[in-house]
Design a protein around this motif. Structure first.
Motif, mmCIF file in Angstrom:
data_model
loop_
_atom_site.group_PDB
_atom_site.id
_atom_site.type_symbol
_atom_site.label_atom_id
_atom_site.label_comp_id
_atom_site.label_asym_id
_atom_site.label_seq_id
_atom_site.Cartn_x
_atom_site.Cartn_y
_atom_site.Cartn_z
ATOM 1 N N LEU A 98 0.827 -1.204 0.000
ATOM 2 C CA LEU A 98 0.000 0.000 0.000
ATOM 3 C C LEU A 98 0.864 1.257 0.000
ATOM 4 C CD1 LEU A 98 -2.807 -1.045 2.532
ATOM 5 C CD2 LEU A 98 -2.927 -1.025 0.035
ATOM 6 N N LYS A 99 1.935 1.235 0.772
ATOM 7 C CA LYS A 99 2.820 2.404 0.804
ATOM 8 C C LYS A 99 3.485 2.601 -0.546
ATOM 9 C CE LYS A 99 7.091 4.205 2.738
ATOM 10 N NZ LYS A 99 6.677 5.596 2.479
ATOM 11 N N CYS A 100 3.966 1.511 -1.128
ATOM 12 C CA CYS A 100 4.650 1.606 -2.412
ATOM 13 C C CYS A 100 3.730 2.160 -3.497
ATOM 14 C CB CYS A 100 5.169 0.228 -2.812
ATOM 15 S SG CYS A 100 5.877 0.142 -4.473
ATOM 16 N N ARG A 101 2.514 1.662 -3.558
ATOM 17 C CA ARG A 101 1.589 2.045 -4.625
ATOM 18 C C ARG A 101 0.823 3.318 -4.318
ATOM 19 N NH1 ARG A 101 -0.291 -0.364 -8.575
ATOM 20 N NH2 ARG A 101 -2.399 0.395 -8.098
ATOM 21 N N GLY A 102 0.642 3.609 -3.030
ATOM 22 C CA GLY A 102 -0.202 4.732 -2.662
ATOM 23 C C GLY A 102 -1.680 4.393 -2.705
ATOM 24 N N ASP A 103 -2.006 3.084 -2.701
ATOM 25 C CA ASP A 103 -3.413 2.677 -2.686
ATOM 26 C C ASP A 103 -4.034 2.982 -1.329
ATOM 27 O OD1 ASP A 103 -3.318 1.772 -5.239
ATOM 28 O OD2 ASP A 103 -3.046 -0.340 -4.720
ATOM 29 N N ARG A 104 -5.311 3.275 -1.335
ATOM 30 C CA ARG A 104 -6.015 3.597 -0.099
ATOM 31 C C ARG A 104 -6.512 2.349 0.606
ATOM 32 N NH1 ARG A 104 -9.789 7.435 1.900
ATOM 33 N NH2 ARG A 104 -9.367 7.399 4.140
ATOM 34 N N VAL A 105 -6.872 1.308 -0.156
ATOM 35 C CA VAL A 105 -7.496 0.120 0.424
ATOM 36 C C VAL A 105 -6.731 -1.131 0.011
ATOM 37 C CG1 VAL A 105 -9.570 -1.331 0.453
ATOM 38 C CG2 VAL A 105 -9.794 1.156 0.515
ATOM 39 N N PRO A 126 1.175 8.337 7.021
ATOM 40 C CA PRO A 126 1.408 9.274 8.125
ATOM 41 C C PRO A 126 2.266 10.447 7.684
ATOM 42 C CG PRO A 126 2.866 7.389 8.317
ATOM 43 C CD PRO A 126 1.950 7.093 7.167
ATOM 44 N N VAL A 127 2.127 11.552 8.395
ATOM 45 C CA VAL A 127 3.002 12.704 8.180
ATOM 46 C C VAL A 127 4.301 12.446 8.934
ATOM 47 C CG1 VAL A 127 3.275 15.176 8.516
ATOM 48 C CG2 VAL A 127 1.024 14.237 7.937
ATOM 49 N N THR A 128 5.428 12.539 8.241
ATOM 50 C CA THR A 128 6.712 12.220 8.862
ATOM 51 C C THR A 128 7.652 13.415 8.807
ATOM 52 O OG1 THR A 128 7.685 11.390 6.799
ATOM 53 C CG2 THR A 128 6.469 9.812 8.153
ATOM 54 N N GLU A 129 8.681 13.341 9.626
ATOM 55 C CA GLU A 129 9.686 14.398 9.668
ATOM 56 C C GLU A 129 11.030 13.764 9.995
ATOM 57 O OE1 GLU A 129 10.722 18.517 12.166
ATOM 58 O OE2 GLU A 129 9.011 17.257 12.726
ATOM 59 N N LEU A 130 12.055 14.161 9.262
ATOM 60 C CA LEU A 130 13.400 13.652 9.513
ATOM 61 C C LEU A 130 14.030 14.436 10.661
ATOM 62 C CD1 LEU A 130 15.800 11.853 8.746
ATOM 63 C CD2 LEU A 130 16.501 13.637 7.119
ATOM 64 N N VAL A 131 14.431 13.722 11.711
ATOM 65 C CA VAL A 131 15.045 14.346 12.880
ATOM 66 C C VAL A 131 16.363 13.641 13.168
ATOM 67 C CG1 VAL A 131 14.823 14.834 15.337
ATOM 68 C CG2 VAL A 131 12.807 14.969 13.858
ATOM 69 N N GLU A 132 17.427 14.409 13.323
ATOM 70 C CA GLU A 132 18.727 13.866 13.712
ATOM 71 C C GLU A 132 19.007 14.286 15.147
ATOM 72 O OE1 GLU A 132 21.896 14.605 10.967
ATOM 73 O OE2 GLU A 132 20.540 14.588 9.244
ATOM 74 N N ASP A 133 19.139 13.299 16.012
ATOM 75 C CA ASP A 133 19.320 13.569 17.436
ATOM 76 C C ASP A 133 20.728 13.159 17.864
ATOM 77 O OD1 ASP A 133 19.168 13.942 20.120
ATOM 78 O OD2 ASP A 133 17.495 12.572 20.478
ATOM 79 N N TRP A 134 21.549 14.141 18.189
ATOM 80 C CA TRP A 134 22.926 13.896 18.620
ATOM 81 C C TRP A 134 23.095 14.102 20.128
ATOM 82 C CZ3 TRP A 134 26.374 12.077 15.048
ATOM 83 C CH2 TRP A 134 25.993 12.193 13.707
ATOM 84 N N THR A 135 21.996 14.045 20.853
ATOM 85 C CA THR A 135 22.021 14.340 22.285
ATOM 86 C C THR A 135 23.015 13.468 23.043
ATOM 87 O OG1 THR A 135 19.690 14.983 22.167
ATOM 88 C CG2 THR A 135 20.605 14.504 24.352
ATOM 89 N N THR A 165 9.367 7.116 5.555
ATOM 90 C CA THR A 165 9.429 5.943 6.424
ATOM 91 C C THR A 165 8.171 5.108 6.223
ATOM 92 O OG1 THR A 165 8.337 7.109 8.240
ATOM 93 C CG2 THR A 165 10.737 7.225 8.160
ATOM 94 N N GLY A 166 8.119 3.963 6.891
ATOM 95 C CA GLY A 166 6.888 3.185 6.862
ATOM 96 C C GLY A 166 7.006 1.797 6.280
ATOM 97 N N TYR A 167 8.147 1.446 5.690
ATOM 98 C CA TYR A 167 8.315 0.098 5.175
ATOM 99 C C TYR A 167 8.708 -0.863 6.290
ATOM 100 C CZ TYR A 167 8.024 1.473 0.254
ATOM 101 O OH TYR A 167 7.584 1.918 -0.961
ATOM 102 N N GLY A 168 8.424 -2.143 6.080
ATOM 103 C CA GLY A 168 8.792 -3.174 7.035
ATOM 104 C C GLY A 168 10.269 -3.521 6.957
ATOM 105 N N HIS A 169 10.697 -4.390 7.860
ATOM 106 C CA HIS A 169 12.111 -4.723 8.000
ATOM 107 C C HIS A 169 12.684 -5.323 6.721
ATOM 108 C CE1 HIS A 169 15.506 -7.373 9.174
ATOM 109 N NE2 HIS A 169 15.817 -6.363 9.952
ATOM 110 N N GLU A 170 11.950 -6.202 6.060
ATOM 111 C CA GLU A 170 12.469 -6.872 4.866
ATOM 112 C C GLU A 170 12.818 -5.869 3.771
ATOM 113 O OE1 GLU A 170 11.121 -10.256 1.572
ATOM 114 O OE2 GLU A 170 9.966 -9.973 3.414
ATOM 115 N N VAL A 171 12.000 -4.825 3.621
ATOM 116 C CA VAL A 171 12.261 -3.808 2.605
ATOM 117 C C VAL A 171 13.366 -2.859 3.064
ATOM 118 C CG1 VAL A 171 11.263 -1.904 1.290
ATOM 119 C CG2 VAL A 171 9.903 -3.956 1.736
ATOM 120 N N VAL A 172 13.301 -2.442 4.316
ATOM 121 C CA VAL A 172 14.288 -1.472 4.828
ATOM 122 C C VAL A 172 15.702 -2.035 4.771
ATOM 123 C CG1 VAL A 172 15.052 -0.242 6.900
ATOM 124 C CG2 VAL A 172 12.640 -0.239 6.273
ATOM 125 N N GLU A 173 15.860 -3.338 5.051
ATOM 126 C CA GLU A 173 17.208 -3.904 5.032
ATOM 127 C C GLU A 173 17.770 -4.007 3.618
ATOM 128 O OE1 GLU A 173 16.327 -8.738 5.059
ATOM 129 O OE2 GLU A 173 17.318 -7.779 6.757
#
Length: 211
Positions: A98-105, A126-135, A165-173
């Motif tokens: 669904l994320k890849c295609r942008g399908d609603r259902v 979801p609305v996402t934002e890239l945040v880099e935290d070097w704390t 963001t939003g893909y599962g582990h298999e895709v992200v790796e």
């Protein structure tokens, strides 16, 4: 409030049950897939079977997704023939499509039990934002290590711009090594070594006890 694609949802649920009744229980997934293809063709429903969806990073192909069906070019269906209830990993696979295609259902359907189990998903990105935290970083990076670190960071930033963001582990790796490779770096996955434990024989144990 009416369902999204209510009429099409009703039609697809009818197909799932009719296909299982016709094909029977305990069949391989391919049998249900072929039966669904025939049902859709006879019903005049426009569909694509296992269309390849290539996830690209620039001109690099990172991964290819193959959803079981795409109907009306806006509804994704993933078929299973599992002798168990579907789990979170099965659901992540549908969300990837669904994320890849942008399908609603999308529908996740299991034909492998004594009754059809279908889960209908309405996907709102979801609305996402890239945040880099070097704390928590207290060290320093110099020389070559700084260049490598900057290349990795630039690769991950590019990955976020392309796919958020939003893909599962298999895709992200698959996506992350591709993003880093684009920066001219080589990625080596952690290597696992198989360990074997051998129980000592009773004779050896007795000899050890006597020595």
């Amino acid at each position: 409030m009416p369902l999204v694609y209510e009429d099409r949802t009703r039609l697809l649920k009818k197909m799932f049950y009719e296909v299982q009744n016709e094909v029977g229980l305990g069949r391989q997934e391919l049998a249900y897939h072929r039966a669904c293809s025939l049902w859709l063709r006879n019903a005049g429903v426009p569909f694509a079977s296992k269309p390849p969806h290539r996830l690209m990073l620039g001109d690099h192909e990172s991964y290819v997704l193959y959803p079981d069906f795409v109907l009306w070019n806006e509804i994704t269906v993933e078929l299973k023939a599992l002798p168990r209830m579907m789990n979170f990993g099965d659901m992540v696979q549908l969300y990837d499509y669904l994320k890849c295609r942008g399908d609603r259902v999308g529908f996740l359907v299991n034909m492998g039990l004594d009754r059809v189990v279908d889960q209908r998903i309405v996907f709102d990105p979801p609305v996402t934002e890239l945040v880099e935290d070097w704390t928590y970083w207290t060290g320093t990076i110099d020389g070559h290590s700084r260049e490598v670190g900057a290349a990795v960071r630039d690769g991950l930033r590019f990955l976020y711009r392309e796919h958020t963001t939003g893909y599962g582990h298999e895709v992200v790796e698959r996506l992350i090594p591709t993003a880093i490779n684009r920066q001219g770096l080589r990625v080596i996955k952690t290597q696992f070594v198989k360990l074997t434990f051998v129980r000592k024989s009773s004779t050896s144990q007795r000899l050890n006890a006597c020595s």
